[in-house]
Motif scaffolding. Structure first.
Motif, PDB file in Angstrom:
ATOM      1  N   GLN A  28     -24.081 -11.064  -3.295  1.00 44.60           N
ATOM      2  CA  GLN A  28     -23.811  -9.658  -3.015  1.00 44.60           C
ATOM      3  C   GLN A  28     -25.088  -8.842  -2.833  1.00 44.60           C
ATOM      4  O   GLN A  28     -26.008  -8.913  -3.632  1.00 44.60           O
ATOM      5  N   ILE A  29     -25.105  -8.044  -1.765  1.00 49.16           N
ATOM      6  CA  ILE A  29     -26.217  -7.127  -1.509  1.00 49.16           C
ATOM      7  C   ILE A  29     -25.997  -5.881  -2.347  1.00 49.16           C
ATOM      8  O   ILE A  29     -24.900  -5.325  -2.380  1.00 49.16           O
ATOM      9  N   ARG A  30     -27.053  -5.448  -3.026  1.00 46.20           N
ATOM     10  CA  ARG A  30     -26.938  -4.284  -3.893  1.00 46.20           C
ATOM     11  C   ARG A  30     -27.663  -3.059  -3.317  1.00 46.20           C
ATOM     12  O   ARG A  30     -27.312  -1.936  -3.640  1.00 46.20           O
ATOM     13  N   CYS A  31     -28.696  -3.264  -2.481  1.00 45.14           N
ATOM     14  CA  CYS A  31     -29.469  -2.126  -1.985  1.00 45.14           C
ATOM     15  C   CYS A  31     -30.123  -2.491  -0.645  1.00 45.14           C
ATOM     16  O   CYS A  31     -30.245  -3.661  -0.307  1.00 45.14           O
ATOM     17  N   ALA A  32     -30.535  -1.454   0.080  1.00 46.18           N
ATOM     18  CA  ALA A  32     -31.183  -1.646   1.382  1.00 46.18           C
ATOM     19  C   ALA A  32     -32.167  -0.510   1.624  1.00 46.18           C
ATOM     20  O   ALA A  32     -32.024   0.575   1.063  1.00 46.18           O
ATOM     21  N   ALA A  33     -33.176  -0.777   2.449  1.00 44.48           N
ATOM     22  CA  ALA A  33     -34.153   0.238   2.841  1.00 44.48           C
ATOM     23  C   ALA A  33     -34.672  -0.100   4.235  1.00 44.48           C
ATOM     24  O   ALA A  33     -34.860  -1.266   4.568  1.00 44.48           O
ATOM     25  N   VAL A  34     -34.907   0.927   5.041  1.00 40.66           N
ATOM     26  CA  VAL A  34     -35.417   0.755   6.404  1.00 40.66           C
ATOM     27  C   VAL A  34     -36.935   0.878   6.378  1.00 40.66           C
ATOM     28  O   VAL A  34     -37.488   1.731   5.681  1.00 40.66           O
ATOM     29  N   PHE A  35     -37.642   0.005   7.134  1.00 40.67           N
ATOM     30  CA  PHE A  35     -39.098   0.104   7.253  1.00 40.67           C
ATOM     31  C   PHE A  35     -39.460   1.516   7.712  1.00 40.67           C
ATOM     32  O   PHE A  35     -38.746   2.085   8.548  1.00 40.67           O
ATOM     33  N   PRO A  36     -40.574   2.061   7.258  1.00 38.28           N
ATOM     34  CA  PRO A  36     -40.992   3.397   7.719  1.00 38.28           C
ATOM     35  C   PRO A  36     -41.144   3.490   9.239  1.00 38.28           C
ATOM     36  O   PRO A  36     -40.874   4.535   9.827  1.00 38.28           O
ATOM     37  N   ASP A  37     -41.544   2.373   9.888  1.00 36.92           N
ATOM     38  CA  ASP A  37     -41.691   2.402  11.351  1.00 36.92           C
ATOM     39  C   ASP A  37     -40.390   2.043  12.073  1.00 36.92           C
ATOM     40  O   ASP A  37     -40.357   1.925  13.286  1.00 36.92           O
ATOM     41  N   ARG A  38     -39.319   1.849  11.321  1.00 39.51           N
ATOM     42  CA  ARG A  38     -37.963   1.577  11.818  1.00 39.51           C
ATOM     43  C   ARG A  38     -37.855   0.288  12.625  1.00 39.51           C
ATOM     44  O   ARG A  38     -36.972   0.145  13.465  1.00 39.51           O
ATOM     45  N   THR A  39     -38.719  -0.691  12.383  1.00 38.39           N
ATOM     46  CA  THR A  39     -38.659  -1.964  13.101  1.00 38.39           C
ATOM     47  C   THR A  39     -37.888  -3.027  12.330  1.00 38.39           C
ATOM     48  O   THR A  39     -37.711  -4.138  12.830  1.00 38.39           O
ATOM     49  N   GLY A  40     -37.439  -2.693  11.132  1.00 42.42           N
ATOM     50  CA  GLY A  40     -36.720  -3.665  10.333  1.00 42.42           C
ATOM     51  C   GLY A  40     -36.203  -3.037   9.055  1.00 42.42           C
ATOM     52  O   GLY A  40     -36.217  -1.824   8.884  1.00 42.42           O
TER      53      GLY A  40
END
Length: 182
Positions: A28-40
């Motif tokens: 199970q995935i509990r958290c997520a974050a986008v790279f500051p440059d939005r490439t991943g």
């Protein structure tokens, strides 16, 4: 993946054509974050792992997963992820009561912080959330019971909520740059 300037049209489908994209993590995935440059993006799971994923196919060789928030044979959930606003390094916060600074480009932990409370694992409260402030000079994090051990382990007398601040130093948050690996 959707570009929010045109949310009606998918920007990119990460899975094989005609199929749903599969998580790079097994649990199970509990958290997520986008790279500051939005490439991943990053995803963290209950199995004490983080996956680093790039959106564009030409960067897929940079995708990897790593283990964190583990002590011996004990595995703790990754509860939160947060990117530094200028250096591109990031934090993981875990059910083990610690938070760690990481550099995804060099694939290294920059600094491991001691548990937020108590001297032994029995007295440690999980770190449930962490965030850098607007310029990355302060980390705010919270500790409280996160239910990862279920209802039977919950004790309202000891499971107090705390919000703590940590001054982040350049030695903790500046990346080391990509290293040549063989």
């Amino acid at each position: 993946v959707y570009n929010l300037t045109n949310p009606q049209t998918p920007y990119k489908h990460l899975g094989p054509a005609g199929q749903e994209a599969q998580s790079p993590l097994k649990h199970q995935i509990r958290c997520a974050a986008v790279f500051p440059d939005r490439t991943g993006f990053l995803v963290g799971s209950i199995e004490g792992r983080v996956a680093v994923q790039h959106v564009e196919a030409h960067n897929s060789s940079k995708n990897f997963t790593f283990k964190c928030h583990r002590h011996g044979s004990d595995i703790y959930a990754v509860n939160s992820l947060s990117f530094h606003p200028t250096h591109g390094t990031f934090l993981t916060a875990g059910a083990d009561g610690t938070y760690n600074f990481w550099d995804k480009d060099s694939k290294q932990r920059l600094r491991a912080m001691n548990p937020a409370a108590g001297q032994n694992q029995a007295g440690v409260l999980p770190v449930t959330e962490c965030r850098f402030n607007y310029d990355g000079t302060v980390v705010a994090y919270s500790t409280c019971y996160d239910w990862s051990r279920g209802h039977a382990e919950h004790n309202p007398q000891t499971a107090k909520t705390h919000i703590l601040l940590h001054e982040s130093l350049d030695t903790e948050v500046k990346g080391r740059g990509r290293q040549n690996r063989r």
